[in-house]
Scaffold this motif. Structure first.
Motif, mmCIF file in Angstrom:
data_model
loop_
_atom_site.group_PDB
_atom_site.id
_atom_site.type_symbol
_atom_site.label_atom_id
_atom_site.label_comp_id
_atom_site.label_asym_id
_atom_site.label_seq_id
_atom_site.Cartn_x
_atom_site.Cartn_y
_atom_site.Cartn_z
ATOM 1 N N VAL A 216 1.056 -1.209 0.018
ATOM 2 C CA VAL A 216 0.005 0.005 0.032
ATOM 3 C C VAL A 216 0.661 1.362 0.134
ATOM 4 O O VAL A 216 0.310 2.343 -0.047
ATOM 5 C CB VAL A 216 -1.019 0.146 1.319
ATOM 6 C CG1 VAL A 216 -1.905 -1.089 1.111
ATOM 7 C CG2 VAL A 216 -0.179 -0.082 2.575
ATOM 8 N N GLY A 217 2.016 1.113 -0.148
ATOM 9 C CA GLY A 217 3.166 2.268 -0.093
ATOM 10 C C GLY A 217 3.161 3.079 1.148
ATOM 11 O O GLY A 217 3.825 4.172 1.168
ATOM 12 N N ALA A 218 2.872 2.279 2.270
ATOM 13 C CA ALA A 218 3.255 2.761 3.572
ATOM 14 C C ALA A 218 4.695 2.510 4.056
ATOM 15 O O ALA A 218 5.378 1.608 3.564
ATOM 16 C CB ALA A 218 2.195 2.203 4.461
ATOM 17 N N THR A 219 5.072 3.466 5.033
ATOM 18 C CA THR A 219 6.536 3.307 5.558
ATOM 19 C C THR A 219 6.333 2.596 6.883
ATOM 20 O O THR A 219 5.543 2.720 7.845
ATOM 21 C CB THR A 219 6.881 4.643 6.060
ATOM 22 O OG1 THR A 219 7.148 5.434 4.854
ATOM 23 C CG2 THR A 219 8.345 4.536 6.705
ATOM 24 N N PHE A 220 7.203 1.618 7.110
ATOM 25 C CA PHE A 220 7.368 0.756 8.290
ATOM 26 C C PHE A 220 7.808 1.611 9.492
ATOM 27 O O PHE A 220 8.944 2.364 9.249
ATOM 28 C CB PHE A 220 8.317 -0.499 8.214
ATOM 29 C CG PHE A 220 8.502 -1.140 9.448
ATOM 30 C CD1 PHE A 220 7.985 -1.918 9.979
ATOM 31 C CD2 PHE A 220 9.723 -1.109 9.826
ATOM 32 C CE1 PHE A 220 8.084 -2.681 11.170
ATOM 33 C CE2 PHE A 220 10.377 -1.755 11.141
ATOM 34 C CZ PHE A 220 9.371 -2.491 11.688
ATOM 35 N N VAL A 221 7.027 1.494 10.461
ATOM 36 C CA VAL A 221 7.673 2.558 11.798
ATOM 37 C C VAL A 221 8.174 1.463 12.707
ATOM 38 O O VAL A 221 9.162 1.476 13.231
ATOM 39 C CB VAL A 221 6.342 3.280 12.427
ATOM 40 C CG1 VAL A 221 6.718 3.984 13.806
ATOM 41 C CG2 VAL A 221 5.637 4.245 11.427
ATOM 42 N N ARG A 222 7.547 0.536 13.223
ATOM 43 C CA ARG A 222 8.062 -0.497 13.957
ATOM 44 C C ARG A 222 6.897 -1.874 14.380
ATOM 45 O O ARG A 222 5.911 -1.736 13.854
ATOM 46 C CB ARG A 222 8.378 0.278 15.627
ATOM 47 C CG ARG A 222 7.217 0.592 16.093
ATOM 48 C CD ARG A 222 7.556 1.261 17.644
ATOM 49 N NE ARG A 222 6.490 1.910 18.296
ATOM 50 C CZ ARG A 222 5.600 1.285 19.094
ATOM 51 N NH1 ARG A 222 5.737 -0.123 19.280
ATOM 52 N NH2 ARG A 222 4.432 1.991 19.564
ATOM 53 N N ALA A 223 7.637 -2.745 14.979
ATOM 54 C CA ALA A 223 6.590 -3.780 15.455
ATOM 55 C C ALA A 223 5.839 -3.332 16.697
ATOM 56 O O ALA A 223 6.435 -2.653 17.378
ATOM 57 C CB ALA A 223 7.253 -5.030 15.884
ATOM 58 N N VAL A 224 4.521 -3.720 16.878
ATOM 59 C CA VAL A 224 3.685 -3.676 17.995
ATOM 60 C C VAL A 224 4.545 -4.491 19.148
ATOM 61 O O VAL A 224 4.732 -5.595 18.746
ATOM 62 C CB VAL A 224 2.487 -3.934 17.945
ATOM 63 C CG1 VAL A 224 1.535 -3.786 19.248
ATOM 64 C CG2 VAL A 224 2.039 -3.160 16.691
ATOM 65 N N GLU A 225 4.732 -4.158 19.966
ATOM 66 C CA GLU A 225 5.553 -4.740 21.075
ATOM 67 C C GLU A 225 4.851 -6.003 21.842
ATOM 68 O O GLU A 225 3.593 -5.601 21.980
ATOM 69 C CB GLU A 225 6.544 -3.930 22.146
ATOM 70 C CG GLU A 225 7.363 -2.864 21.786
ATOM 71 C CD GLU A 225 8.683 -3.721 20.973
ATOM 72 O OE1 GLU A 225 8.956 -4.749 21.456
ATOM 73 O OE2 GLU A 225 9.274 -3.209 19.947
#
Length: 485
Positions: A216-225
């Motif tokens: 979808v063209g989104a940027t990865f931020v982080r994993a949900v911990e």
């Protein structure tokens, strides 16, 4: 009759994938794209729920995302700037529309929709108590237990009710919840099932895998911990951790098979890990041969790693048709057996007279391996050696994976010699559990507090299993005929 392709019968199944988006126009269309990228995690049904600021809208359907959510009329029927979706593969029992997620209910606090990846391992006990207290269930899904726990909680705010519900469940869960107040994404305290967060403009996105963010063209931020709740209300994003800290135990099979190879799981490239598994397998279990052949498609990265480490040429000795669905019409056993070749066929000119090494991700019942070895011999292979990119699967999974009962797991019934004889191979070898950990950058598996959930290989379950008391597994699996994820 309508039957499942025999190759598909002999794989462990990840039961579902989830995708959610908050604060963007055309949220339903974006979720549909994300679900396309997660289709491998569940191919029996799909659903999307949206919220337009006043009302919730849901469309759920049997089958793939394509054909159900690529229609303009369906997307137009799902207005709103907040949406979540789910792709599903059921366990034993009923495959019915009432079990397709997201599940939705009207609570005293307003609408409540939930999409769940995982398995609540005390759901039967909780359900029995809830029914005794007057709850009326509309599905046979363990996910609905969470809704009833929220509805009957004595806490005042919806967030506190939700936390109260989660503290009563055991097992594995990654959840995306929609309420009139916003969206909540969370993972169980052990982080057994994956969930990641991304961003697209001002929109916050949650998904089971990073590949869905890519699509979808989104940027990865982080994993949900593990144990974290991420709460999104408009442009406000906050995080709380209401559970006592625990050492995480993410499912190791995500790297072996479940996740797409172009995903990143826990800071590891899935493709790179699978290649490393293959290389380690070549070190542990070498054999003289002419060709290394992957069992497509899941065995391909490990076969590349095996070939590179061993110096034996990698070749596509099995050709897969990508135009065959999961089912086909079969009037009898003879045609059903021939139907195997609809999906996979031997590259005869390459194989004849050769000593081949077949590399696959796992052996469950052993029926697939038997058919593939037979296919190689019929194509004229001089020797057929099987190498498996995971340890022997000896135990059932109770955390969101469709696993046969132990009596149907080949490795639970036979030693290595027995398994080799069953599939009629010249030799058979599995990567060791320490070798699997080495491929993930660990020296070896720790005897105390291992870093991953590897219970399907070791029997070391990281949580209590209330619904699955020792010695009652057969009875519990019979009970599962009335329960699906």
């Amino acid at each position: 009759m309508l039957t499942t392709n025999p190759y598909d019968d002999d794989k462990l199944r990840e039961e579902c994938g989830i995708f959610g988006v908050s604060a963007t126009d055309g949220a339903a269309a974006l979720v549909a794209l994300g679900l396309h990228a997660l289709q491998h995690r569940g191919q029996e049904a799909a659903g999307i729920t949206t919220f337009d600021g006043h009302h919730f809208h849901t469309h759920r359907a049997m089958g793939h995302v394509a054909g159900n959510f690529d229609r303009d009329d369906v997307i137009r029927s799902l207005p709103g700037t907040v949406a979540c979706g789910h792709v599903r593969y059921s366990t034993s029992g009923e495959t019915a529309l009432r079990n397709v997620q997201p599940l939705y209910a009207e609570l005293s606090t307003g609408g409540f929709a939930v999409a769940h990846n995982g398995n609540i391992s005390n759901a039967m006990r909780l359900r029995k108590e809830l029914v005794r207290r007057g709850s009326i269930f509309q599905s046979t899904s363990d996910t609905e237990t969470i809704i009833h726990l929220v509805a009957t909680s004595n806490y005042r705010t919806l967030l506190d009710r939700f936390i109260d519900a989660l503290k009563q469940v055991e097992g594995a869960y990654s959840l995306i919840v929609m309420t009139p107040e916003g969206m909540i994404a969370c993972r169980d305290p052990l982080g057994i099932r994956p969930l990641v967060m991304g961003k697209l403009g001002d929109a916050i996105i949650f998904a089971s895998e990073t590949v869905a963010l890519d699509v979808v063209g989104a940027t990865f931020v982080r994993a949900v911990e593990p144990g974290e709740l991420v709460i999104v209300q408009g442009s406000d994003v906050r995080s709380i951790r209401p559970f006592a800290p625990m050492a995480a135990r993410p499912c190791i099979f995500e790297w072996v098979y479940f996740s797409r190879p172009d995903s990143i799981v826990g800071d590891h490239s899935v493709y790179s890990v699978r290649k490393a598994i293959g290389a380690q397998l070549a070190i542990e279990s070498p054999v003289e041969a002419d060709l290394v052949i992957p069992v497509p498609d899941s065995g391909t990265p490990a076969a590349i790693g095996y070939a590179q480490q061993s110096g034996i040429p990698f070749e596509l000795g099995i050709i897969r048709s990508h135009y065959v669905g999961r089912t086909f019409i079969s009037p009898g056993d003879k045609v059903r057996h021939l139907g195997v070749k609809l999906k996979h066929n031997a590259n005869r000119a390459l194989i004849k007279g050769k000593r081949v090494i077949l590399v696959d991700d796992s052996i469950v019942r052993g029926t697939t391996s038997l058919k593939i070895v037979q296919m190689m011999r019929e194509a004229g292979a001089a020797e057929v050696h099987m190498r498996i990119a995971s340890p022997p699967t000896r135990h059932s999974c109770f955390y969101g994976v469709d696993t046969p009962e132990r009596a149907k797991l080949l490795a639970a019934q036979h030693d290595l010699g027995g398994m080799t004889g069953f599939i009629h191979a010249d030799s058979l070898a599995f990567i060791s559990i320490d070798g699997l950990y080495k491929a993930l950058g660990e020296a070896k598996r720790a005897d105390i507090r291992p870093k991953y959930c590897d219970a399907c290989f070791t029997g070391d379950y990281p949580t209590t299993l209330t619904d699955y008391d020792e010695g009652a597994e057969v009875d519990q699996f019979a009970m599962l005929a009335e329960r699906v994820v």
